[in-house]
Design a protein around this motif. Structure first.
Motif, PDB file in Angstrom:
ATOM      1  N   LYS A  18      39.472  43.430  50.470  1.00 11.08           N
ATOM      2  CA  LYS A  18      41.494  43.845  50.811  1.00 11.08           C
ATOM      3  C   LYS A  18      41.909  43.174  52.120  1.00 11.08           C
ATOM      4  N   LEU A  21      41.923  39.227  50.793  1.00 15.95           N
ATOM      5  CA  LEU A  21      43.065  38.923  49.953  1.00 15.95           C
ATOM      6  C   LEU A  21      44.918  39.185  50.052  1.00 15.95           C
ATOM      7  N   ASP A  23      47.802  40.692  49.773  1.00 16.79           N
ATOM      8  CA  ASP A  23      48.785  40.873  48.401  1.00 16.79           C
ATOM      9  C   ASP A  23      48.110  40.457  47.210  1.00 16.79           C
ATOM     10  N   SER A  24      47.455  39.393  46.437  1.00 18.78           N
ATOM     11  CA  SER A  24      47.226  39.401  45.422  1.00 18.78           C
ATOM     12  C   SER A  24      46.587  39.840  44.277  1.00 18.78           C
ATOM     13  N   ALA A  25      46.591  39.634  43.184  1.00 19.61           N
ATOM     14  CA  ALA A  25      45.593  40.664  42.066  1.00 19.61           C
ATOM     15  C   ALA A  25      44.372  40.764  42.972  1.00 19.61           C
ATOM     16  N   ALA A  26      43.288  39.153  42.740  1.00 20.34           N
ATOM     17  CA  ALA A  26      42.324  39.256  43.391  1.00 20.34           C
ATOM     18  C   ALA A  26      41.470  40.414  44.448  1.00 20.34           C
ATOM     19  N   ASP A  89      48.838  46.821  38.891  1.00 24.51           N
ATOM     20  CA  ASP A  89      48.556  45.901  40.053  1.00 24.51           C
ATOM     21  C   ASP A  89      47.192  44.933  39.684  1.00 24.51           C
ATOM     22  N   THR A  91      44.103  42.878  37.497  1.00 21.78           N
ATOM     23  CA  THR A  91      44.189  41.722  36.444  1.00 21.78           C
ATOM     24  C   THR A  91      44.316  42.385  34.963  1.00 21.78           C
TER      25      THR A  91
END
Length: 108
Positions: A18, A21, A23-26, A89, A91
């Motif tokens: 977290k 990365l 704010d990305s979906a990953a 939020d 994938t």
């Protein structure tokens, strides 16, 4: 690996993922959580991360159930020709795997 030791490592792996990365979906990737957890434990993630993440999702998907009344509500909305949208939020791959497991398949 002892369960408590792995829980702690998984928590570290989740936090590290977290932080990296943002704010990305990953940032929800269980594969990356497992990779970082294994690295924290000093275990080569290349040999084990995919298998561990697949096992996580297999167990999760086998146990998940919708909240009581969700499918009934969705069926009523469909009967009344109301459009249904799902925001997430997570994938897309995981959402596609989740929806039939919780009975959404016939609703779209």
């Amino acid at each position: 690996i002892e369960p408590e030791k792995f829980k702690e490592a998984y928590s570290v792996g989740r936090r590290v993922t977290k932080e990296l990365l943002l704010d990305s979906a990953a940032l929800h990737s269980r594969l990356l959580y497992c990779q970082h957890a294994l690295e924290h434990l000093g275990i080569n993630p290349v040999k084990n991360a995919i298998e561990l993440a697949d096992y996580f999702w297999e167990c999760f998907l086998n146990e998940m159930q919708p909240f009581p009344g969700v499918n009934c509500l969705l069926e009523e909305l469909k009967k009344n020709s109301l459009k249904i949208g799902i925001c997430t939020d997570m994938t897309t791959e995981i959402q596609y795997k989740k929806s039939p497991k919780i009975g959404f398949r016939g609703l779209y």
